[in-house]
Write an enzyme that holds these catalytic residues in place. Structure first.
Site, PDB file in Angstrom:
ATOM      1  N   GLU A 117      81.023 -25.165 -52.583  1.00  0.00           N
ATOM      2  CA  GLU A 117      82.144 -25.858 -53.147  1.00  0.00           C
ATOM      3  C   GLU A 117      81.827 -27.187 -53.835  1.00  0.00           C
ATOM      4  O   GLU A 117      81.844 -28.303 -53.099  1.00  0.00           O
ATOM      5  CB  GLU A 117      83.321 -26.269 -52.307  1.00  0.00           C
ATOM      6  CG  GLU A 117      84.050 -24.935 -51.424  1.00  0.00           C
ATOM      7  CD  GLU A 117      85.486 -25.261 -51.132  1.00  0.00           C
ATOM      8  OE1 GLU A 117      86.277 -24.512 -51.433  1.00  0.00           O
ATOM      9  OE2 GLU A 117      85.678 -26.061 -50.214  1.00  0.00           O
ATOM     10  N   SER A 148      88.919 -25.112 -57.877  1.00  0.00           N
ATOM     11  CA  SER A 148      89.675 -24.923 -58.970  1.00  0.00           C
ATOM     12  C   SER A 148      89.506 -23.427 -59.448  1.00  0.00           C
ATOM     13  O   SER A 148      89.729 -23.448 -60.605  1.00  0.00           O
ATOM     14  CB  SER A 148      89.007 -25.990 -60.005  1.00  0.00           C
ATOM     15  OG  SER A 148      89.518 -27.254 -59.790  1.00  0.00           O
ATOM     16  N   GLY A 188      90.128 -29.666 -56.270  1.00  0.00           N
ATOM     17  CA  GLY A 188      91.233 -30.344 -56.043  1.00  0.00           C
ATOM     18  C   GLY A 188      91.886 -30.635 -57.446  1.00  0.00           C
ATOM     19  O   GLY A 188      91.421 -30.438 -58.609  1.00  0.00           O
ATOM     20  N   HIS A 210      84.167 -29.150 -44.547  1.00  0.00           N
ATOM     21  CA  HIS A 210      85.039 -28.999 -45.882  1.00  0.00           C
ATOM     22  C   HIS A 210      84.624 -30.609 -46.549  1.00  0.00           C
ATOM     23  O   HIS A 210      84.635 -31.559 -45.693  1.00  0.00           O
ATOM     24  CB  HIS A 210      86.260 -29.062 -45.839  1.00  0.00           C
ATOM     25  CG  HIS A 210      87.060 -28.940 -47.108  1.00  0.00           C
ATOM     26  ND1 HIS A 210      87.536 -30.042 -47.764  1.00  0.00           N
ATOM     27  CD2 HIS A 210      87.382 -27.891 -47.923  1.00  0.00           C
ATOM     28  CE1 HIS A 210      87.966 -29.777 -48.971  1.00  0.00           C
ATOM     29  NE2 HIS A 210      88.079 -28.399 -48.946  1.00  0.00           N
TER      30      HIS A 210
END
Ligand code: PEP
Length: 260
Positions: free
Chosen positions: A168, A215, A174, A96
Site C-alpha cells: 500500500e 485508492s 485515503g 498499516h
C-alpha cells in the site's frame, strides 16, 4: 485454483449497528461471490466478536486492525493474540501506514507482532509501502525491502507460507491519495516477490499472497487485479459503502467467470 484475496479495513468507521447491517448484507450476498475469492472484513475491535457471529458459517473472514505481541500484560489500550483467537478470528492486519505514522509503529515491533501472530495461528496481513518523499527520491524499492526484511526477520521458512502481504504505497492511500499507475504497481509487486524469494526461497515465496491497496475504486479495480503478481485487493473507502463494494465484487466475479 489460485485464490484472490479481496478485503476491506474499516479503520475507525462504522458503529456496531452499521457494521451489523453491512455484514448481514454480506452474509446474504456471499453466495453470489465467485468461489475463487477469499473475502475478508477488518472492523474496529468492538465489532469483531458480534460480526463473527453475524457471518457465522459464511465464507468471509473477520480480522483485527492491530495486535500486541504479548499474551497479556500492563499494556493499556492494547489487544493480545490470545484475545483475538478467543474471539474466533484468524486474521490480523499489522503495520498499516496510519499505525506507522500516528502511533510510531516500527519494523522492530512488527517483527515481534508477525511472529506472535504466526505462533497463535493468526494470519498476519503485513502492510508495507513507501511514503511520497521516498517515491520521489526513487527509494520505494529500498523501503519495502527494509520493511519486509525487518518485519519478517523472526519468521522461519516453515511458517512463512502463512504470511500475507499488502503493498500500500502511502501516497496512494485515503482522501489525499493519488491512485498509482498499474505499471508502477506491477513493478513494485515484482520487486516484493524477489525480496520474498531471497528471504524464503522460490517455493515458499510463491505461495505468499501479495495484495494491492490504495485508492482502489469502481473505475480502476480490474486494472490492478489483471496485473501479474497482484493476488488481490485491499480496499478502504470504496468498500465501506455496500453499493460500491457490491459493484466491485460483482465485477470481479464476472471477470473470473469469463476467464474460465
Ligand atoms: C488504506 O487506507 O489502506 C486504503 C487502501 O484506503 P483507500 O482504499 O481508501 O485509499
Amino acid at each position: 485454483m489460485k485464490k484472490l484475496y479481496i478485503g476491506t479495513n474499516w479503520k475507525m468507521h462504522k458503529t456496531l449497528g452499521e457494521g451489523k447491517r453491512y455484514c448481514e448484507w454480506l452474509a446474504a450476498y456471499a453466495k453470489e461471490i465467485h468461489s475463487q475469492i477469499d473475502l475478508f472484513v477488518i472492523p474496529p475491535y468492538t465489532a469483531i466478536y458480534p460480526l463473527k457471529e453475524t457471518l457465522k458459517d459464511k465464507p468471509v473472514r473477520i480480522g483485527s486492525q492491530n495486535m500486541h505481541w504479548m499474551d497479556e500484560g500492563p499494556y493499556t489500550g492494547e489487544i493480545s493474540p490470545l484475545m483475538l483467537t478467543e474471539a474466533g478470528i484468524d486474521l490480523v492486519e499489522l503495520g498499516h501506514s496510519e499505525r506507522r505514522q500516528y502511533y510510531n509503529e516500527n519494523d522492530a515491533d512488527l517483527s515481534k507482532k508477525v511472529k506472535a501472530a504466526l505462533d497463535h495461528h493468526l494470519t498476519p496481513l503485513l502492510c508495507i509501502g513507501e511514503s511520497l518523499i521516498e517515491k520521489q527520491l526513487s527509494a520505494g524499492p529500498e523501503t519495502v525491502e527494509r520493511q519486509l526484511k525487518m518485519a519478517l526477520a523472526k519468521v522461519e521458512k516453515a511458517q512463512a507460507g502463512e504470511v500475507q502481504i499488502a503493498y500500500e504505497p502511502v501516497w496512494a492511500i485515503g482522501n489525499e491519495g493519488t491512485p498509482a499507475s498499474p505499471e508502477y504497481v506491477e513493478q513494485m509487486h515484482r520487486h516484493i516477490r524477489q525480496v520474498l524469494i531471497r528471504l524464503f526461497g522460490k517455493d515458499t515465496a510463491n505461495i505468499i499472497p501479495v495484495i494491492f491497496g490504495g485508492s482502489v475504486n469502481t473505475e480502476n479495480y480490474l486494472s490492478y487485479l489483471k496485473l501479474k503478481g497482484v493476488d488481490g485487493l485491499f480496499i478502504g473507502r470504496a468498500a465501506w459503502d455496500i453499493e460500491t463494494f457490491r459493484e466491485i465484487l460483482a465485477g470481479i466475479t464476472c471477470w473470473l467467470n469469463k476467464k474460465q
